[in-house]
Design a protein around this motif. Structure first.
Motif, PDB file in Angstrom:
ATOM      1  N   LEU A 101      20.744  32.098  15.292  1.00  0.00           N
ATOM      2  CA  LEU A 101      19.982  32.364  16.522  1.00  0.00           C
ATOM      3  C   LEU A 101      19.997  33.841  16.896  1.00  0.00           C
ATOM      4  O   LEU A 101      18.993  34.384  17.348  1.00  0.00           O
ATOM      5  CB  LEU A 101      20.534  31.523  17.679  1.00  0.00           C
ATOM      6  N   GLY A 104      19.068  35.936  13.356  1.00  0.00           N
ATOM      7  CA  GLY A 104      17.876  35.402  12.716  1.00  0.00           C
ATOM      8  C   GLY A 104      17.949  35.415  11.191  1.00  0.00           C
ATOM      9  O   GLY A 104      16.941  35.656  10.516  1.00  0.00           O
ATOM     10  N   ASP A 106      19.029  37.479   9.141  1.00  0.00           N
ATOM     11  CA  ASP A 106      18.709  38.760   8.517  1.00  0.00           C
ATOM     12  C   ASP A 106      19.931  39.195   7.696  1.00  0.00           C
ATOM     13  O   ASP A 106      20.789  39.939   8.163  1.00  0.00           O
ATOM     14  CB  ASP A 106      18.388  39.772   9.628  1.00  0.00           C
TER      15      ASP A 106
ATOM     16  N   GLN B 275      17.774  43.960  21.538  1.00  0.00           N
ATOM     17  CA  GLN B 275      17.203  42.679  21.907  1.00  0.00           C
ATOM     18  C   GLN B 275      16.430  42.849  23.206  1.00  0.00           C
ATOM     19  O   GLN B 275      16.996  43.247  24.218  1.00  0.00           O
ATOM     20  CB  GLN B 275      18.324  41.661  22.074  1.00  0.00           C
ATOM     21  N   GLU B 279      11.930  38.299  26.363  1.00  0.00           N
ATOM     22  CA  GLU B 279      10.993  37.933  25.302  1.00  0.00           C
ATOM     23  C   GLU B 279      11.714  37.001  24.346  1.00  0.00           C
ATOM     24  O   GLU B 279      12.924  37.011  24.247  1.00  0.00           O
ATOM     25  CB  GLU B 279      10.509  39.174  24.543  1.00  0.00           C
ATOM     26  N   GLY B 280      10.929  36.242  23.581  1.00  0.00           N
ATOM     27  CA  GLY B 280      11.558  35.288  22.679  1.00  0.00           C
ATOM     28  C   GLY B 280      12.238  34.208  23.494  1.00  0.00           C
ATOM     29  O   GLY B 280      11.950  34.026  24.677  1.00  0.00           O
ATOM     30  N   PHE B 283      15.555  29.869  20.601  1.00  0.00           N
ATOM     31  CA  PHE B 283      15.434  29.693  19.155  1.00  0.00           C
ATOM     32  C   PHE B 283      14.676  30.843  18.495  1.00  0.00           C
ATOM     33  O   PHE B 283      14.328  30.777  17.328  1.00  0.00           O
ATOM     34  CB  PHE B 283      14.775  28.346  18.849  1.00  0.00           C
ATOM     35  N   SER B 284      14.368  31.882  19.251  1.00  0.00           N
ATOM     36  CA  SER B 284      13.653  33.023  18.664  1.00  0.00           C
ATOM     37  C   SER B 284      14.002  34.290  19.435  1.00  0.00           C
ATOM     38  O   SER B 284      13.296  34.698  20.344  1.00  0.00           O
ATOM     39  CB  SER B 284      12.140  32.788  18.731  1.00  0.00           C
ATOM     40  N   ALA B 286      14.241  38.048  20.418  1.00  0.00           N
ATOM     41  CA  ALA B 286      13.294  39.149  20.186  1.00  0.00           C
ATOM     42  C   ALA B 286      14.058  40.429  19.842  1.00  0.00           C
ATOM     43  O   ALA B 286      14.293  41.258  20.699  1.00  0.00           O
ATOM     44  CB  ALA B 286      12.425  39.341  21.421  1.00  0.00           C
TER      45      ALA B 286
END
Lengths: 214, 313
Positions: A101, A104, A106, B275, B279-280, B283-284, B286
């Motif tokens: 999370l 990501g 990477d 970060q 945003e995001g 689960f995503s 940014a």
């Protein structure tokens, strides 16, 4: 000198299962909160940090079992495996959240961080060190490894130290919460070398009790 | 190099004013229940500025995030502490003392400061911890204030000081305090006079909320957020490089300059990415690359020409 009433023997098994269920509740609750917007505007970091703090809490609880028995006469040895495993599960979840999370997946930056950032290196070493302890936590391994099992499981001491250090190095300033957790780890680790003299002194001062508990 | 295009925020996603105002009213009422006095002053007043070419057109960080995720240790060290613990703080009346190596030392009342030629400045804010926001400040160039006190030729630096008010700032009381008070910061005089450097008195069209540094704070967008000192009571022009709080706390990790620089890592973590808050989602996340001088290199890189930015971090 048991302070609290002892649990009936038939409830020992169920109480251990209850520990696992209750122990996993914080993770489940925070995950639910994170997924539904309840963890603030930086939910991933918050979730990640909470899992790490709970991992340290379960490590502290694991380390507290022995002094609790020595000093207060409360024998919760039957919960130690569960507490240790919960610590491992939380470390694993903490790592997974960071990996998936937060970063990501990477992998190039993750590998760089593990090598370059001391607190992440320490965290990784702790995770890797906990894995064999978790893998040999079953009764079969205990029987099979014999005295080597105790030796192997002394790894929990450097892991606890590493966990506290990881926390200390990750925060911008040592505030009350990190201080308390780190201090508890320090006290519980400092007890280990003092244990033998302490038990000897206790035995010497109350010979009848010592014989009865053997 | 790929060019980043900020996603446009749909009008439907912006919280209508009446909704957040009703929340504010509720919070105000709740605060008034707990606190005898001072709750009313926490309510924001509308404030307008003229547009500025220094503003970015990147997507704004939602106001909810800007006002609930803060580092303001005077109110506590958790990100949510400043919003939760600043209800008692009374930002008015207020005055800022400007002294030191100046021809005309004097005190500026808040009524006077709020009448300075205010501009809207939409700036990126990059925290040293690795997160960032885009915030619509309202303020005026610090240079405009400095002009009024006529700095002497011997003045080389500007130092700033935050208020000490333990009775209204819970982080300044108790036995476990992470920093020394007052919080102090400093800039070189040319940095202080740079047109990007502003004293902010508002954000999102209103006077500053307490948790964001009411009633007046510094904003230096090309430096890490901790340089942008909040709730300022004193500004002094000095000859020697002034003391700064985080450098005093840990000189190995926090320097006087603290310019945003992806090539110079914090000793314990990377500064290459950031970060973007708001945003995001869960689960995503940014994450995005951090820009040198926080994207203001065209405007400010010349200030540091010939300087080793690794040594002068």
């Amino acid at each position: 000198m048991t302070v609290i009433p002892s649990l009936p023997r038939r409830l020992h098994g169920p109480s251990i299962w209850a520990l696992y269920v209750i122990g996993l509740c914080p993770a489940a609750w925070y995950f639910y909160q994170g997924a539904t917007g309840g963890l603030g505007v930086n939910p991933v970091k918050t979730f990640e940090h909470l899992l790490g703090i709970w991992a340290l809490r379960f490590l502290i609880a694991t380390l507290a079992i022995t002094p609790l028995r020595d000093i207060a006469g409360i024998n919760w040895l039957r919960y130690r495996r569960g507490l240790g495993l919960l610590a491992f599960y939380y470390v694993l979840m903490h790592f997974a959240v960071w990996l998936i999370l937060d970063r990501g997946l990477d992998f190039s930056s993750i590998a760089g961080d593990i090598v370059k950032r001391p607190y992440i290196t320490i965290g990784m070493v702790c995770l890797v060190s906990l894995a064999p302890l978790a893998a040999t936590s079953n009764n079969w391994s205990i029987r099979r490894l014999g005295p080597r099992w105790s030796k192997l499981h002394q790894l929990i001491y450097p892991v606890a130290l590493g966990g506290a250090l990881h926390y200390l190095l990750a925060v911008k300033s040592v505030t009350f919460q990190p201080f308390i957790h780190i201090a508890l780890v320090a006290v519980l680790l400092a007890y280990r070398p003092l244990r033998k003299p302490f038990l000897g002194w206790k035995r010497g001062s109350k010979p009848s009790v010592a014989r009865a508990t053997r | 190099m790929p060019v980043y295009h900020p996603p446009r925020i749909a009008a439907s996603e912006i919280t209508p004013r009446e909704i957040y105002m009703s929340r504010r009213k509720f919070m105000g009422t709740a605060a008034a229940g707990l606190v005898v006095a001072g709750a009313s002053s926490a309510l924001a007043a509308p404030l307008a500025g003229s547009p500025s070419t220094f503003s970015t057109d990147e997507t704004l960080t939602p106001k909810e995030a800007v006002t609930s995720y803060n580092n303001f240790y005077e109110f506590g060290t958790a990100k949510s502490d400043p919003a939760q613990n600043s209800g008692q703080f009374d930002p008015l009346p207020w005055s800022v003392k400007v002294d030191g190596l100046v021809g005309k030392p004097r005190e500026f009342g808040m009524d006077e400061l709020i009448k300075m030629p205010l501009e809207d400045r939409v700036y990126r804010l990059r925290c040293v911890e690795g997160w960032s926001m885009v915030i619509p400040w309202i303020g005026f160039p610090l240079a405009a204030l400095l002009d009024q006190v006529e700095p002497l030729g011997s003045a080389k630096y500007v130092s700033f000081e935050t208020i000490v008010r333990p009775e209204q700032m819970p982080g300044q009381t108790g036995f476990f305090q992470p920093l020394e008070w007052p919080y102090v910061e400093g800039l070189r005089l040319d940095e202080a006079r740079h047109p990007l450097t502003i004293l902010a008195v508002g954000l999102y069209g209103e006077t500053l909320p307490n948790q964001n540094g009411a009633p007046i704070r510094l904003v230096v967008p090309w430096k890490y957020g901790f340089k942008s000192i909040k709730s300022i009571v004193k500004i002094s022009l000095v000859e020697e490089q002034p003391q700064t709080t985080w450098k005093n706390s840990n000189a190995r990790e926090y320097g006087f300059y603290s310019n945003v620089n992806p090539e110079v890592d914090h000793p314990r973590w990377s500064q290459a990415t950031e970060q973007r808050i708001g945003e995001g989602g869960f689960f995503s996340v940014a994450n995005r690359p951090t820009l040198k001088f926080n994207g203001y290199a065209d405007e400010v890189a010349s200030l540091y020409e010939g300087m080793d930015l690794k040594a002068n971090f």
